[in-house]
Design an enzyme around this catalytic site. Structure first.
Site, PDB file in Angstrom:
ATOM      1  CB  SER A 328      11.643 -47.326  31.495  1.00  0.00           C
ATOM      2  OG  SER A 328      10.985 -47.975  30.427  1.00  0.00           O
ATOM      3  CG  ASP A 352      10.134 -60.330  27.242  1.00  0.00           C
ATOM      4  OD1 ASP A 352       9.086 -60.133  26.598  1.00  0.00           O
ATOM      5  OD2 ASP A 352      11.195 -59.705  27.041  1.00  0.00           O
TER       6      ASP A 352
END
Length: 643
Positions: A328, A352
């Site tokens: 990430s 999400d």
């Protein structure tokens, strides 16, 4: 019956004697004529040739190797110097016919081992120039010098000489950045200038020592010496002094280097700290490390085998050669790409539910937070490291645009100015996969690139440069270890074409410069936001940090399964990564940390990043040093408490 007595013919005998005298005289005169002719030929016709041979037998030109340039840190602390050492040398041409037997005598006199004998022979058989003394044993003790002197009559062509030998007083601290020197091997001997390296037995093998070898070496000198019949010097006729190598001041700081090593102690990993304003490498740590002094005069077989075969790979430069999925930590660069390409804005929201699905596909690409974060925008996606958002963003960008943008950040190419060992890493593409695997590129592979997984491979140095570029709003400064070489900046060096430094990289010009601040805001929320993944680390900071965590898988996990550390071998656990820069509004340092099998970027790598930043930014009073303060700083108040 008695024989008649022969009467002697004196006249005939006289004629015979006269003939013999004449023949003898002719022979003597002829031989004298031949001798005179030969003498005339040698002394008159070939006078120049034989006088030159005679002079060469009496007068020799000996090279004087230059002293190697010194290496300092940015504050003038010695990192690499030269110290006097006594070495045992042997000149094969002056040692008699059986030089192998002479090696046996040396081993006997000094009471050495069979391994030493084999090493001596190996060194003597290496390529060399005629009449050049070959060092076979270094750092002689006083006792060994005395033994050689007492037995000198048994050791023709063997001498004890004093020379300067490279020494690294800081030991392991700069082994992977400064590197080390070692004996010149046969392959290197063929490539080197035979004149300039006359009398030189060591050359830079790795790191700064190798990259700046032409500058550190200097220029050879000469002296004409008169020798006796045994080859010993009786007097010096003429001398031309060598030009010493240039001194190098590094951009690295020994205090920060030691603080970074202390923060990483006991772990396998790497730390890189850069100055975003100019590309100075402030610290570069790869642990575990090794003592470079072992390699200068020749490391023993057992000692080298121990380093080479260690499961922790101390000889491996993780900063420059270690290839890891960025995880990430790459998301801020992907966010900048999405903003500039116009596929998202700062206000674009993605829902999400804990996963992402491609249209018409059942496969679920999971978010690390299985319960999902609901509606997220760009800033929150960075703060929460929301995978679903970046799956969507990568899908909108496509692999071609994603690769183009990340390439501008240095992914998949060498980013440094003076680190020849650097690996370019890998930024995969359709063409690369077709050439490598003979397969087409799949849409799902684009998604996982968006979260720094899949085929993508980066070095810790590249990740530090990504952080520096965001801190510097896209301005490129190639990371470099050398700050100046005898007062000249590395970029201004005049070098041969084959040794030219890399060309500058083009700055990243986003269509809307405000996009940089949007990415920076999201990274600041990672450290100081209420739901930031590294908020526990940011709570104690007296300056504002912009950071991003990353966790890179070492082994794949099956669809629907959850990572369980208890079921995974220690060396198969996830790598922990973190990049950051600070102070956020006036960046003075950018840091990347990678810990092999550390598992948690926020929990394990982020605290190390803060320790490194504190060591550079804070004074003895625990506050920002005056040179690092800006009007926005609130002295004595944790920055996480600021609005």
């Amino acid at each position: 019956m008695p024989q008649p007595i022969r009467i002697k013919d004196h006249e005939r005998d006289a004629r015979l004697v006269r003939k013999r005298v004449v023949v003898g005289a002719v022979a003597i005169v002829s031989l004298i004529g031949v001798l005179i002719a030969r003498l005339y030929f040698l002394q008159v016709i070939q006078y120049d040739y034989h006088s030159t041979l005679s002079e060469n037998n009496r007068v020799h030109v000996q090279p004087i190797p230059p002293s190697r340039g010194l290496i300092y840190d940015r504050n003038g602390v010695i990192i690499a110097d030269n110290r006097p050492s006594f070495s045992l040398t042997m000149t094969r041409e002056r040692s008699g016919k059986d030089w192998l037997q002479l090696l046996d005598v040396i081993v006997e006199v000094l009471a050495l081992s069979p391994d030493d004998r084999r090493l001596f022979e190996k060194r003597m058989r290496q390529g060399r120039r005629p009449f050049e003394p070959v060092p076979i044993l270094f750092e002689l003790s006083e006792e060994q010098i005395a033994l050689i002197a007492v037995n000198q009559f048994r050791l023709p062509g063997v001498e004890v000489i004093a020379q300067l030998v490279r020494h690294y007083p800081q030991g392991e601290h700069f082994a992977h950045s400064v590197g080390y020197v070692g004996r010149i091997n046969e392959a290197e001997l063929k490539k080197l200038d035979p004149i300039n390296y006359s009398g030189t037995h060591h050359i830079g093998k790795t790191g700064i020592e190798r990259f700046y070898e032409p500058e550190l070496h200097g220029s050879v000198g000469y002296e004409e010496v008169e020798t006796n019949a045994r080859g010993r010097i009786s007097r010096v006729l003429k001398r031309t002094d060598p030009q010493p190598g240039k001194d190098i001041h590094l951009s690295m700081d020994i205090g920060l280097q030691q603080a970074a090593e202390a923060a990483l102690a006991g772990k396998r990993g790497a730390i890189v700290a850069l100055d975003p304003a100019n590309g100075d490498v402030l610290a570069m740590v790869s642990l575990p490390s090794f003592d470079p002094n072992l390699f200068v005069t020749g490391i023993g077989l057992s000692a080298y085998a121990e380093l080479r075969d260690s499961i922790d790979r101390p000889l491996f430069n993780r900063v420059l050669r270690g290839l890891y999925p960025p995880g990430s930590t790459i998301k801020p660069a992907v966010a900048a790409a999405g903003l500039d390409a116009g596929v998202v804005t700062g206000d674009t929201r993605v829902f999400d539910p804990g996963y992402f699905q491609l249209p018409n596909y059942d496969h679920k690409y999971r978010n690390w937070n299985r319960t999902g974060d609901g509606w997220v925008n760009l800033e929150m996606a960075i703060m929460r490291s929301n995978d679903t958002y970046f799956y969507e963003l990568a899908h909108r960008l496509g692999v071609d645009r994603l690769g183009l943008y990340l390439g501008r950040f240095g992914i998949g190419q060498k980013v440094s100015l003076d680190m020849f060992e650097e690996s370019p890493g890998l930024m995969p593409s359709r063409e690369w996969k077709r050439a490598r695997y003979r397969q087409a590129w799949y849409p799902g592979e684009t998604l996982i690139l968006g979260i720094g997984q899949g085929y993508m491979q980066t070095t810790p140095l590249q990740l530090a440069q990504v952080a520096a570029l965001i801190a510097n709003k896209g301005k490129w400064n190639r990371p470099h270890l050398a700050k100046d070489i005898d007062g000249v900046a590395p970029q201004d060096l005049v070098r041969p074409p084959e040794l030219q430094l890399p060309s500058p990289m083009a700055d990243i010009q986003l269509r809307d410069p405000k996009s940089w601040q949007q990415v920076s805001n999201g990274m600041q929320q990672v450290m100081h936001g209420a739901r930031g993944t590294a908020r526990k680390v940011g709570e104690s900071a007296v300056y504002r940090i912009a950071g991003k965590s990353g966790t890179a898988q070492v082994v794949a996990i099956k669809q629907g399964e959850k990572y369980d550390r208890s079921k995974v071998q220690e060396r198969h656990r996830d790598h922990a990564l973190f990049i950051a820069f600070a102070p956020a509004d006036n960046p003075k340092i950018a840091v990347a940390v990678m810990i092999e099998n550390g598992e948690s970027g926020s929990g394990v790598a982020a605290p190390i990043v803060k320790k490194v930043m504190d060591a550079w930014l804070l004074g003895p009073d625990g506050q920002l040093k005056p040179e690092f303060r800006s009007p926005a700083d609130v002295s004595g108040k944790p920055m996480s408490a600021q609005p």
